[in-house]
Scaffold this active site. Sequence first.
Site, PDB file in Angstrom:
ATOM      1  N   GLY A 118       0.817  -1.218   0.000  1.00 52.09           N
ATOM      2  CA  GLY A 118       0.000   0.000   0.000  1.00 52.09           C
ATOM      3  C   GLY A 118       0.844   1.258   0.000  1.00 52.09           C
ATOM      4  O   GLY A 118       0.541   2.237  -0.686  1.00 52.09           O
ATOM      5  N   CYS A 119       1.911   1.244   0.769  1.00 48.19           N
ATOM      6  CA  CYS A 119       2.781   2.424   0.870  1.00 48.19           C
ATOM      7  C   CYS A 119       3.511   2.673  -0.443  1.00 48.19           C
ATOM      8  O   CYS A 119       3.690   3.822  -0.862  1.00 48.19           O
ATOM      9  CB  CYS A 119       3.763   2.244   2.020  1.00 48.19           C
ATOM     10  SG  CYS A 119       2.936   2.030   3.624  1.00 48.19           S
ATOM     11  N   THR A 120       3.926   1.605  -1.105  1.00 45.18           N
ATOM     12  CA  THR A 120       4.595   1.745  -2.395  1.00 45.18           C
ATOM     13  C   THR A 120       3.621   2.278  -3.434  1.00 45.18           C
ATOM     14  O   THR A 120       3.959   3.190  -4.206  1.00 45.18           O
ATOM     15  CB  THR A 120       5.181   0.393  -2.845  1.00 45.18           C
ATOM     16  OG1 THR A 120       6.130  -0.040  -1.865  1.00 45.18           O
ATOM     17  CG2 THR A 120       5.849   0.496  -4.200  1.00 45.18           C
TER      18      THR A 120
END
Length: 184
Positions: free
Chosen positions: A77-79
């Site tokens: 999700g962060c990527t």
Amino acid sequence: MLSRRRLLRAIACWCIALSTLFFASPSFAIGGKLPSLDQPAPEFTLPTNTGDGEIALADLRGKWVILYFYPKDFTAGCTLEARRFQQDLPKYTAQNAQIIGVSADSVDSHAEFCDSEGLKFPLLADTTGKVSKAYGSWLGNLSVRHSFIIDPNGILRATFVKVNPAIHSTEVLSRLTELQATVF
């Protein structure tokens, strides 16, 4: 195959995202009490991945600031969220806006993440969680996925607590456009 460490990071990221979706409210969200809108944003100074030392909110006066908190470098999700902000970076730049990412990861981790993903905006290392706490975006030992729009005078103008990484940059850009048309 995912390493155990990356798998645990991914699980933590998803748990935080699901908790935020189900339990967030406008003034108190998973992670703590959010700062008030239309008030000065909490000041900060944190080390950056760029090797230029530190970045302070006060150094960014005269620009709109998109301050986004995220749990961990190199997680799904962060990527995805970082890639979307990078994809839209020229649009933000055209609107006099600086994107700043913040997590508890180290400067070295941020540098590797930026190199790996081709990110051209700074990531700040909030290893103690002090800034994340000031923005109501801290849970245990991770920053919670929240974002804030701060105007060129340092006033907090928008808060995002129910963040979908796939469309978040588009939502922020839309709100920034609305704010620029009404606030100034």
